[in-house]
Design an enzyme around this catalytic site. Structure first.
Site, mmCIF file in Angstrom:
data_model
loop_
_atom_site.group_PDB
_atom_site.id
_atom_site.type_symbol
_atom_site.label_atom_id
_atom_site.label_comp_id
_atom_site.label_asym_id
_atom_site.label_seq_id
_atom_site.Cartn_x
_atom_site.Cartn_y
_atom_site.Cartn_z
ATOM 1 C CG ASN A 12 91.591 22.691 44.193
ATOM 2 O OD1 ASN A 12 93.005 22.565 43.827
ATOM 3 N ND2 ASN A 12 91.638 23.079 45.482
ATOM 4 N NE ARG A 95 93.637 26.665 45.393
ATOM 5 C CZ ARG A 95 94.581 26.201 46.081
ATOM 6 N NH1 ARG A 95 94.530 24.779 46.276
ATOM 7 N NH2 ARG A 95 95.397 26.826 46.962
ATOM 8 C CG HIS A 184 95.476 30.698 51.891
ATOM 9 N ND1 HIS A 184 96.553 30.906 52.891
ATOM 10 C CD2 HIS A 184 95.173 29.657 51.734
ATOM 11 C CE1 HIS A 184 97.047 29.581 53.144
ATOM 12 N NE2 HIS A 184 96.302 28.709 52.470
ATOM 13 C CG HIS A 212 92.642 30.955 55.248
ATOM 14 N ND1 HIS A 212 91.637 30.596 54.227
ATOM 15 C CD2 HIS A 212 93.270 29.929 55.233
ATOM 16 C CE1 HIS A 212 92.090 29.215 53.802
ATOM 17 N NE2 HIS A 212 92.786 28.834 54.176
ATOM 18 C CG LEU A 213 93.420 31.499 61.837
ATOM 19 C CD1 LEU A 213 92.974 31.635 63.304
ATOM 20 C CD2 LEU A 213 94.569 32.109 61.505
ATOM 21 C CG ASN A 215 97.599 21.402 57.230
ATOM 22 O OD1 ASN A 215 98.050 21.835 58.124
ATOM 23 N ND2 ASN A 215 97.397 20.321 56.995
ATOM 24 N N GLY A 216 97.132 25.609 56.191
ATOM 25 C CA GLY A 216 97.775 26.844 55.585
ATOM 26 C C GLY A 216 97.255 28.060 56.400
ATOM 27 N NE ARG A 245 102.555 25.248 54.293
ATOM 28 C CZ ARG A 245 101.563 25.820 53.444
ATOM 29 N NH1 ARG A 245 101.884 26.924 52.726
ATOM 30 N NH2 ARG A 245 100.312 25.101 53.380
ATOM 31 N N GLY A 337 90.146 28.695 62.245
ATOM 32 C CA GLY A 337 89.158 29.589 62.632
ATOM 33 C C GLY A 337 87.693 29.521 62.573
ATOM 34 C CG ASN A 339 85.795 23.700 62.691
ATOM 35 O OD1 ASN A 339 84.446 23.421 62.544
ATOM 36 N ND2 ASN A 339 86.638 23.361 61.532
ATOM 37 C CD GLU A 389 90.237 27.972 49.280
ATOM 38 O OE1 GLU A 389 89.958 27.045 49.938
ATOM 39 O OE2 GLU A 389 91.535 28.711 49.464
HETATM 40 P P1 AMP Z 1 91.675 23.379 56.850
HETATM 41 O O1 AMP Z 1 93.330 23.429 56.102
HETATM 42 O O2 AMP Z 1 91.263 24.699 56.529
HETATM 43 O O3 AMP Z 1 91.081 22.102 56.424
HETATM 44 O O4 AMP Z 1 92.136 23.094 58.206
HETATM 45 C C1 AMP Z 1 92.856 22.082 59.071
HETATM 46 C C2 AMP Z 1 93.112 22.542 60.307
HETATM 47 O O5 AMP Z 1 91.945 22.917 61.110
HETATM 48 C C3 AMP Z 1 93.617 21.365 61.178
HETATM 49 O O6 AMP Z 1 94.872 21.924 61.890
HETATM 50 C C4 AMP Z 1 92.673 20.963 62.133
HETATM 51 O O7 AMP Z 1 93.408 20.372 63.134
HETATM 52 C C5 AMP Z 1 92.040 22.200 62.329
HETATM 53 N N1 AMP Z 1 91.009 21.980 62.962
HETATM 54 C C6 AMP Z 1 89.648 21.482 62.532
HETATM 55 N N2 AMP Z 1 88.591 21.244 63.242
HETATM 56 C C7 AMP Z 1 89.169 22.048 64.467
HETATM 57 C C8 AMP Z 1 88.740 22.179 65.902
HETATM 58 N N3 AMP Z 1 87.597 21.979 66.353
HETATM 59 N N4 AMP Z 1 89.820 22.775 66.842
HETATM 60 C C9 AMP Z 1 91.113 22.903 66.496
HETATM 61 N N5 AMP Z 1 91.464 22.900 65.389
HETATM 62 C C10 AMP Z 1 90.577 22.180 64.371
#
Ligand code: AMP
Length: 422
Positions: A12, A95, A184, A212-213, A215-216, A245, A337, A339, A389
């Protein structure tokens, strides 16, 4: 003495990072994985993991070629090397962000495919050139090894016309390729199949919304295994608000900012992609964990950022249930999503009208391996499914190189090591 194996390498290659994973050929094991971060910037570092052993090193990495040198060194010549030489690598999966409306599926890389990928770069000028650079570097370093490219947009090529054509002059669509592409898709495809497996039902029987929650953020309506609507559109800042964004807003605001406030288009673009979303509203952070913490500590703008995020997700879930004439499963994935039980709980509250009801006790136990958080009286299954992914890319690479469609057994995945997902 290392045992010499043959392996599938997953790459990637982003603008300032290179992530890699090395699978054994039947995809039952991730032998090693790593990250080279901040390429060409100050503070470059590399992380490498093999089995339970991990190494982290800060060292200058000037460019992508140097990053590939580091990767090869980590995999083949370091204390944590897992193969003796490049001959062990039998296939490489990559990717790629944008496949335009040319690529409906992953594909083996040929000169023609590379030309088409170059042509798609006009839609993803920040991402596709890095993805292409990674493929070209691999073709040079591992001659004769087949490369497969997997597109974030391909899964959404099934979105029907009424959902992917914008109501702009039709020629912009037919002649210039201006349409909803979505992103995504690799994650949504992996997660929707995994959700069907968890429910022990055929994918073709299920209507799902994938949240899919990370950073994006993408919300995806997946009807009987096919993406039929998706929240991100032509550019990657629209849909649900994200870390930096904006998500959807009235485009008239752009005219106003340019004409009345004298902003340049570049400034407006930076505003939409880098200064908005959680960061823009909270004025504090793009990281959901920090924003939630501050909101709980009483910060009103952080609370508003979370409120907007939750509201837009709920609204979109309702819209997608209507678009699919029903809903069987709601699936949460990616950093937030997977965590945040608080965000899941707040999104699901009030969705009883659709049949979504979660059991808060199960919602708190997801980390202990309980993926199904539905309440006993729910008619919609609510699941939490970790995305992967890289595994989806490995599965496609396996399929295209071997010609086999059999699904390999589950892998013994390595624990996540990286605080930073780039
Ligand atoms: P990703 O792009 O999938 O790595 O997700 C990153 C996002 O997940 C960031 O906004 C982190 O703050 C959020 N995140 C990770 N763990 C938690 C948590 N326990 N509670 C809320 N947001 C989380």
């Amino acid at each position: 003495m290392k045992e010499q194996k043959t392996m599938i390498l997953i790459i990637n290659c982003g603008s300032s990072s290179l992530k890699y994973q090395l699978y054994n050929p039947d995809l039952t094991e991730v032998a090693a994985k790593g990250l080279i971060a901040r390429i060409g910037e100050s503070g470059s570092y590399t992380e490498h993991q093999a089995g339970q052993m991990r190494a982290r090193e800060c060292r200058p990495v000037a460019d992508h070629k140097a990053a590939f040198d580091v990767m090869v060194g980590n995999l083949m010549h370091s204390d944590l090397a897992v193969v003796d030489d490049a001959r062990a690598i039998t296939a490489i999966g990559h990717r790629a962000v944008h496949g335009g409306d040319v690529f409906m599926d992953s594909t083996l890389v040929t000169d023609t495919v590379l030309e088409e990928l170059h042509a798609c770069a006009r839609f993803a000028p920040l991402h596709n050139p890095c993805n292409i650079a990674g493929i070209e570097e691999c073709r040079r370093r591992f001659p004769g090894v087949p490369n497969v490219v997997v597109f974030d947009t391909a899964f959404h090529q099934s979105v029907p016309r009424e959902a992917h054509v914008y109501a702009l002059p039709y020629e912009l669509y037919s002649e210039c390729g201006i349409r909803r592409y979505g992103f995504h898709g690799t994650s949504c495809r992996y997660v929707s199949k995994a959700a069907a497996d968890i429910l022990n039902r055929p994918l073709e029987d299920l209507d799902m919304v994938i949240c899919h929650l990370g950073n994006g953020v993408t919300l995806d309506a997946v009807k009987q295994g096919r993406s039929v609507d998706t929240s991100i559109g032509f550019g990657t800042f629209c849909g649900i608000p994200m870390g930096t964004r904006s998500g959807d807003f009235d485009p008239a605001i752009i005219f106003h900012l340019v004409k009345e406030r004298g902003m340049s288009l570049e400034e407006v673009e930076a505003l939409c992609y880098e200064k908005s979303g959680l960061l823009g509203i909270s004025g504090f952070s793009n990281d959901m964990r920090e924003v939630v913490e501050q909101a709980e500590a009483g910060d009103d703008r952080c609370a508003l950022a979370v409120d907007i995020f939750v509201y837009q997700i709920k609204k979109t879930i309702g819209a997608y249930a209507a678009a699919m004439d029903g809903l069987d499963a709601l699936v949460f994935t990616a950093g937030i999503g997977e965590n945040s039980k608080e965000i899941r709980s707040r999104v699901c509250a009030g969705l009883g009208v659709l049949g979504v009801r979660i059991d808060e006790r199960l919602n708190s136990m997801v980390r202990n391996g309980y993926p199904n958080i539905s309440a006993a009286n729910a008619s919609v299954a609510t699941l939490v499914v970790p995305t992967d992914e890289e595994r989806m890319i490995a599965l496609d690479t396996f399929r295209l190189v071997s010609g086999e469609t059999r699904v390999p057994p589950p892998i013994a995945a390595l624990e996540p090591t990286y605080a930073e997902r780039v």
